[in-house]
Scaffold this motif. Structure first.
Motif, PDB file in Angstrom:
ATOM      1  N   GLU A   1      -6.652  -8.465   7.024  1.00 27.62           N
ATOM      2  CA  GLU A   1      -6.488  -8.088   5.608  1.00 27.62           C
ATOM      3  C   GLU A   1      -7.781  -7.512   5.032  1.00 27.62           C
ATOM      4  O   GLU A   1      -7.764  -6.499   4.321  1.00 27.62           O
ATOM      5  N   LEU A   2      -8.910  -8.149   5.351  1.00 29.95           N
ATOM      6  CA  LEU A   2     -10.201  -7.652   4.858  1.00 29.95           C
ATOM      7  C   LEU A   2     -10.497  -6.258   5.415  1.00 29.95           C
ATOM      8  O   LEU A   2     -10.986  -5.381   4.695  1.00 29.95           O
TER       9      LEU A   2
ATOM     10  N   LYS B   1      -8.554  -3.626   3.669  1.00 32.79           N
ATOM     11  CA  LYS B   1      -8.764  -3.669   2.205  1.00 32.79           C
ATOM     12  C   LYS B   1      -7.515  -4.170   1.459  1.00 32.79           C
ATOM     13  O   LYS B   1      -7.166  -3.679   0.384  1.00 32.79           O
ATOM     14  N   LEU B   2      -6.839  -5.137   2.066  1.00 25.17           N
ATOM     15  CA  LEU B   2      -5.683  -5.781   1.442  1.00 25.17           C
ATOM     16  C   LEU B   2      -6.142  -7.048   0.723  1.00 25.17           C
ATOM     17  O   LEU B   2      -7.206  -7.594   1.018  1.00 25.17           O
ATOM     18  N   THR B   3      -5.332  -7.519  -0.204  1.00 24.78           N
ATOM     19  CA  THR B   3      -5.664  -8.780  -0.888  1.00 24.78           C
ATOM     20  C   THR B   3      -5.502  -9.940   0.097  1.00 24.78           C
ATOM     21  O   THR B   3      -4.424 -10.099   0.687  1.00 24.78           O
ATOM     22  N   PRO B   4      -6.560 -10.736   0.301  1.00 22.20           N
ATOM     23  CA  PRO B   4      -6.439 -11.841   1.267  1.00 22.20           C
ATOM     24  C   PRO B   4      -5.364 -12.850   0.868  1.00 22.20           C
ATOM     25  O   PRO B   4      -5.146 -13.098  -0.321  1.00 22.20           O
ATOM     26  N   SER B   5      -4.708 -13.410   1.861  1.00 23.01           N
ATOM     27  CA  SER B   5      -3.627 -14.386   1.638  1.00 23.01           C
ATOM     28  C   SER B   5      -4.156 -15.743   1.174  1.00 23.01           C
ATOM     29  O   SER B   5      -3.378 -16.576   0.722  1.00 23.01           O
TER      30      SER B   5
ATOM     31  N   ASP C   1      -7.620 -18.090  -0.634  1.00 22.65           N
ATOM     32  CA  ASP C   1      -8.861 -18.072  -1.416  1.00 22.65           C
ATOM     33  C   ASP C   1     -10.041 -18.130  -0.438  1.00 22.65           C
ATOM     34  O   ASP C   1     -10.175 -19.095   0.323  1.00 22.65           O
TER      35      ASP C   1
END
Length: 390
Positions: free
Chosen positions: A363-364, A367-371, A373
């Motif tokens: 994801e990183l 450049k996706l929103t991480p699943s 925190d």
């Protein structure tokens, strides 16, 4: 601009379990991925080799327990895809005194997250596990979901899956230079590549790759002695006797752990969760074997608590840990180059969590929103890593 056929969506450096799961997630999402490994596969120089690892939901920190819920699903999915057994449920028994704060915190976390578990009194422990000797009135906490991951089989299955999904694996190819930019250029001992993003999962070699990129992470590389102890009566601590994996807390600065006899017939793995400082380039040198204080700790522990094991190690192997100061992982982008992603510092407990770690690194890199925190895993939690390092 590079010709399209020479351009990778992502290059992953390091084909241990974290790098392999990262490449697996990239390939599953139809990304053009190249996985580079400096040694010829399979090898035993890093942290992902060997036959077995413990899998568990029992953790002090709720964020690891949350990640483990999805990890179990992904391990089962890989097992299904590979058509081979990669995991065996044995239960995980945590032992410590009634007053042990770690044990209390783990139990509270498991209750909060509705993880199936049992609290066992000293008397119940003696009845269920008569071949464990309790010396301080220890109590038990049984994580029913705990068990054994077949590490070598899992790593091989994953490397096969990456190839089947269209990923490319190049082993025996050491990275000698990384040039950051809009496209990252990676030079190896064999040739050069270009990619839109780079993921570094190089275990004890991470800082060697990161230093020229202006950052040095607070990583400590340790050589761990992994010991196997012979049963006086074969099978007495085996899976067939329903003997669980265990973690013993509070006896020493670091915990001791064990897995039921299996990978070597008649031998049980019992080791200390710590080791000695070691340069990964010199881990196989004779001097690297000189310090066996941890083996002496385990030997006296076995003698005191496992009467049906002989208290001298029958087999000794070694493994590398790459520890952070707080023993939490580093999962983050490079502070200066946002298309370079770092997965490091797995601190001897990363194997079981690799399915979700690989997903986060994927994801990183895209450049996706991480699943999840990522606050516990950011580089910025280490205040000594200021701008002077960049």
């Amino acid at each position: 601009m590079a010709a399209q056929k020479d351009l990778w969506d992502a290059i992953v450096i390091g084909a241990g379990i974290q790098g392999c799961f990262t490449a697996y997630h990239l390939a599953k999402h139809r990304k053009r991925v190249l996985l580079l490994e400096q040694f010829f596969l399979p090898h035993s120089r890093g942290s992902s080799h060997g036959q077995s690892r413990i899998i568990r939901k029992a953790y002090l920190e709720d964020f690891y327990t949350q990640m483990m819920h999805e990890c179990y699903q992904m391990w089962a999915q890989l097992e299904h895809e590979a058509g081979t057994q990669l995991h065996r449920q044995t239960g995980l028994l945590l032992l410590g005194t009634k007053e042990n704060q770690e044990l209390k915190t783990i139990q509270a976390n498991m209750s909060r997250q509705r993880v199936e578990h049992q609290c066992l009194s000293s008397e119940e422990l003696k009845q269920r596990f008569p071949n464990i000797r309790l010396t301080r009135g220890e109590v038990g906490l049984l994580d029913n979901s705990g068990g054994v991951l077949y590490a070598y089989k899992a790593l091989r299955a994953l490397q096969d899956a990456v190839r089947q999904l269209g990923g490319i694996v190049h082993d025996g190819e050491k990275v000698v230079e990384i040039n950051p930019g809009l496209l990252v250029k990676v030079k190896t001992t064999t040739r050069s590549y270009q990619a839109k993003s780079l993921v570094i999962t190089a275990g004890p070699w991470s800082n060697q790759l990161l230093r020229p990129l202006g950052i040095e992470l607070p990583l400590q590389t340790l050589r761990i002695n992994v010991c196997y102890w012979r049963e006086r009566v074969p099978g007495s601590y085996g899976v067939s006797q329903a003997f669980p994996c265990f973690l013993w807390l509070g006896l020493y600065p670091h915990h001791l752990y064990g897995l039921p006899a299996g990978e070597y017939p008649g031998l049980m793995k019992v080791s200390y969760h710590h080791g000695n400082h070691a340069d990964p380039e010199e881990r196989d040198c004779p001097t690297a074997r000189a310090d066996i204080r941890d083996v002496q700790i385990v030997s006296s522990f076995v003698r005191d608590h496992f009467p049906d094991l002989k208290p001298e190690p029958a087999v000794m192997e070694s493994c590398m840990y790459t520890n952070t100061p707080d023993e939490h992982f580093i999962l983050d982008r490079h502070p200066k180059y946002d298309n370079i992603v770092i997965g490091a510092g797995f601190s001897g407990h990363g194997f079981k969590l690799a399915p979700v770690v690989g997903k986060i690194l994927y994801e990183l890199s895209m450049k996706l929103t991480p699943s999840y925190d990522l606050a516990p895993f950011r580089i910025s939690r280490f205040p000594s890593l200021g701008k002077a390092h960049l």
